[in-house]
Write a protein that holds these residues in place. Structure first.
Motif, short mmCIF file in Angstrom:
data_model
loop_
_atom_site.label_atom_id
_atom_site.label_comp_id
_atom_site.label_asym_id
_atom_site.label_seq_id
_atom_site.Cartn_x
_atom_site.Cartn_y
_atom_site.Cartn_z
N MET A 1 49.03 49.32 44.41
CA MET A 1 50.48 49.14 44.39
C MET A 1 51.20 50.40 44.87
O MET A 1 52.23 50.46 45.68
N LEU A 2 50.98 51.59 44.00
CA LEU A 2 51.76 52.73 44.04
C LEU A 2 51.42 53.37 45.45
O LEU A 2 52.53 53.93 46.11
N ALA A 3 50.20 53.25 45.94
CA ALA A 3 49.94 54.00 47.25
C ALA A 3 50.77 53.30 48.40
O ALA A 3 51.18 53.69 49.46
N VAL A 4 50.60 51.78 48.43
CA VAL A 4 51.39 51.08 49.52
C VAL A 4 52.84 51.39 49.43
O VAL A 4 53.54 51.42 50.32
N LEU B 1 57.87 56.12 52.78
CA LEU B 1 57.85 57.21 53.69
C LEU B 1 58.14 56.61 55.42
O LEU B 1 58.91 57.31 55.87
N ILE B 2 57.57 55.47 55.50
CA ILE B 2 57.87 54.86 56.75
C ILE B 2 59.05 54.24 56.84
O ILE B 2 60.12 54.57 57.96
N SER B 3 59.76 53.52 55.72
CA SER B 3 61.10 52.98 55.86
C SER B 3 62.18 54.09 56.06
O SER B 3 62.99 53.87 56.91
N TYR B 4 62.00 55.14 55.28
CA TYR B 4 63.15 56.14 55.27
C TYR B 4 62.94 56.90 56.60
O TYR B 4 64.01 57.56 57.01
N TYR C 1 55.65 48.35 62.19
CA TYR C 1 56.99 48.67 61.94
C TYR C 1 57.59 50.05 62.51
O TYR C 1 58.57 50.12 63.03
N LEU C 2 56.66 51.13 62.64
CA LEU C 2 56.92 52.25 63.26
C LEU C 2 57.27 52.18 64.70
O LEU C 2 58.32 52.68 65.37
N THR C 3 56.68 51.33 65.47
CA THR C 3 56.45 51.35 66.76
C THR C 3 57.82 50.48 67.11
O THR C 3 58.58 50.85 68.00
#
Length: 447
Positions: A8-11, A17-20, A139-141
């Motif tokens: 859970m912590l890794a996810v 990182l990706i959201s921000y 999400y990134l794309t």
């Protein structure tokens, strides 16, 4: 620590990182700046690390239910993001909060739609690794595509108009916050949907986002219409000033032509007498008269011709007319054509108007009044330099304070407004100096 907690912590870290990163892209799009990776990194560290850590504690380590924990976490995210925008982008608190809410709407909407679509198509998979890998890639794309669309539609201009009026900033910030919370609620509802409602859900999220854009379009459209009217008025004024300028030059030419004939008659007599010294004196006086009466106007007309932005040209012409009425000499220098630079022309006109008005008012009180205006392109920057004589002491430490003025009461708002406008342009550099009885104001912006 058990394996589930570490997973859970890794996810969560990857999601933060990706959201921000996407959130940061949208902030650059909304503020109209090019993406600066150093600034983006600072934003992720300051806002993402802080609010992400608090969010993890609320979601996975507190006794709050998921909805309450997520909503509290969202509000904390907005607060930290607004603080980051204030610090990194140099916006005031209300504008920073509004910008953070608008960027949050796009970022959460994007995440909600992608998460629901991926969950629908990978509902049967048992591999969480595959699910999150597909989710993060999509999400990134999609985030990058939305960012590109915002750039292409010049979304930053809409926001600038939306945040134009100081009096209603708090109200607009509140409206943006309500819309952002509605999107957050939609995001939470995603987990309680059945697969057959996926289309309805995504349509709702998209419509909510479009609602935001439509509100901005409406409000900015009203401001743009006002500016178009101002632009038409400035063109009309420009034509009038041009006609007056040409008429004045024509009159000066007639007077000079008459004086020139009389001067030639006198020179003819001196030539018959062989008085070379007198002829030289007459020629020197003739050259000085030409420079003062005709040459300066021709030079000014040539320099004004290099200003290729009608709004700016109209302002400069109107200030030249004002100087002429007050018998203030203007030293205008525009060496290269000016087509554009990294600042909204209306904001720039406000700044230039403030500087020139202050210079004119100060020059009137001096023994030899003049105003010097230089507009220079150099090394990828556009510099505006306004100078005027000033024989008194200049209080540079207090002149930026609202209400401060050496010209009496109810004055001194010009330079404070000037400073307020420049807060919207973090890359703009303003320098003030006073040396050898010359007061100088310089404004430099990227091209």
């Amino acid at each position: 620590m058990n394996e589930v907690f570490l997973w859970m912590l890794a996810v969560h870290i990857m999601d933060v990182l990706i959201s921000y990163s996407i959130y940061g892209w949208y902030l650059f799009d909304i503020t109209g700046e090019r993406v600066q990776f150093q600034k983006l990194g600072k934003f992720i560290l300051f806002s993402g690390l802080s609010s992400g850590s608090i969010g993890f504690v609320l979601l996975y380590m507190s006794t709050l239910n998921d909805v309450a924990a997520y909503m509290i976490s969202s509000v904390i995210t907005l607060v930290f993001s607004a603080a980051a925008v204030t610090f990194l982008w140099r916006y005031d608190a209300w504008r920073a909060f509004t910008i953070s809410c608008v960027a949050g709407i796009f970022q959460v909407s994007c995440g909600a739609v992608i998460a629901s679509v991926v969950a629908h198509f990978l509902a049967q998979t048992e591999s969480l690794l595959l699910f999150y890998a597909v989710y993060f890639i999509c999400y990134l794309t999609v985030g990058a595509v939305v960012s590109l669309i915002l750039k292409k539609m010049h979304f930053s201009r809409l926001i600038r108009y939306f945040l134009e009026k100081e009096q209603t900033l708090w109200l607009r910030a509140a409206g943006a916050f309500v819309l952002e919370m509605m999107v957050e609620i939609f995001f939470v509802l995603r987990r309680q949907l059945h697969s057959e409602t996926i289309i309805t859900y995504n349509a709702g999220v998209v419509l909510l986002t479009v609602l935001l854009v439509m509100i901005l379009l409406y409000m900015s459209g009203k401001e743009e219409s006002r500016r178009k009217l101002e632009y038409q008025e400035s063109l009309f004024m420009q034509q009038q000033i041009y006609v007056k300028h040409l008429e004045q030059m024509q009159k000066e030419m007639r007077v000079f032509r008459h004086d020139y004939k009389n001067t030639l008659t006198g020179m003819y007599l001196y030539a018959k007498e062989g008085d070379a010294q007198k002829i030289q004196e007459v020629l020197e006086r003739l050259e000085i008269d030409f420079d003062q009466k005709i040459g300066e106007k021709i030079h000014a007309a040539t320099q004004i011709g290099n200003i290729c932005m009608p709004e700016m040209k109209s302002l400069v012409l109107s200030k030249l007319t004002k100087m002429n009425k007050n018998e203030i000499a203007c030293r205008l220098e525009v060496l290269y054509p000016i087509h554009s630079f990294g600042m909204d022309v209306w904001d720039y006109n406000q700044c230039l108007g403030i500087l020139l008005d202050n210079a004119i008012e100060a020059a009137i009180t001096q023994t030899e009044p003049y105003v010097e205006l230089q507009l220079v392109y150099e090394g990828g920057y556009f510099t505006t330099r306004v100078a005027n004589p000033w024989e008194q002491e200049a209080d540079l430490a207090h002149m930026w304070k609202e209400g401060y003025s050496t010209k009496g009461e109810q004055r001194g708002v010009g330079l404070s407004n000037y400073k307020r406008i420049l807060k919207r342009y973090p890359q703009a550099v303003s320098v003030t100096s006073c040396e050898n009885q010359v007061f100088v104001q310089e404004l430099t912006v990227p091209v």
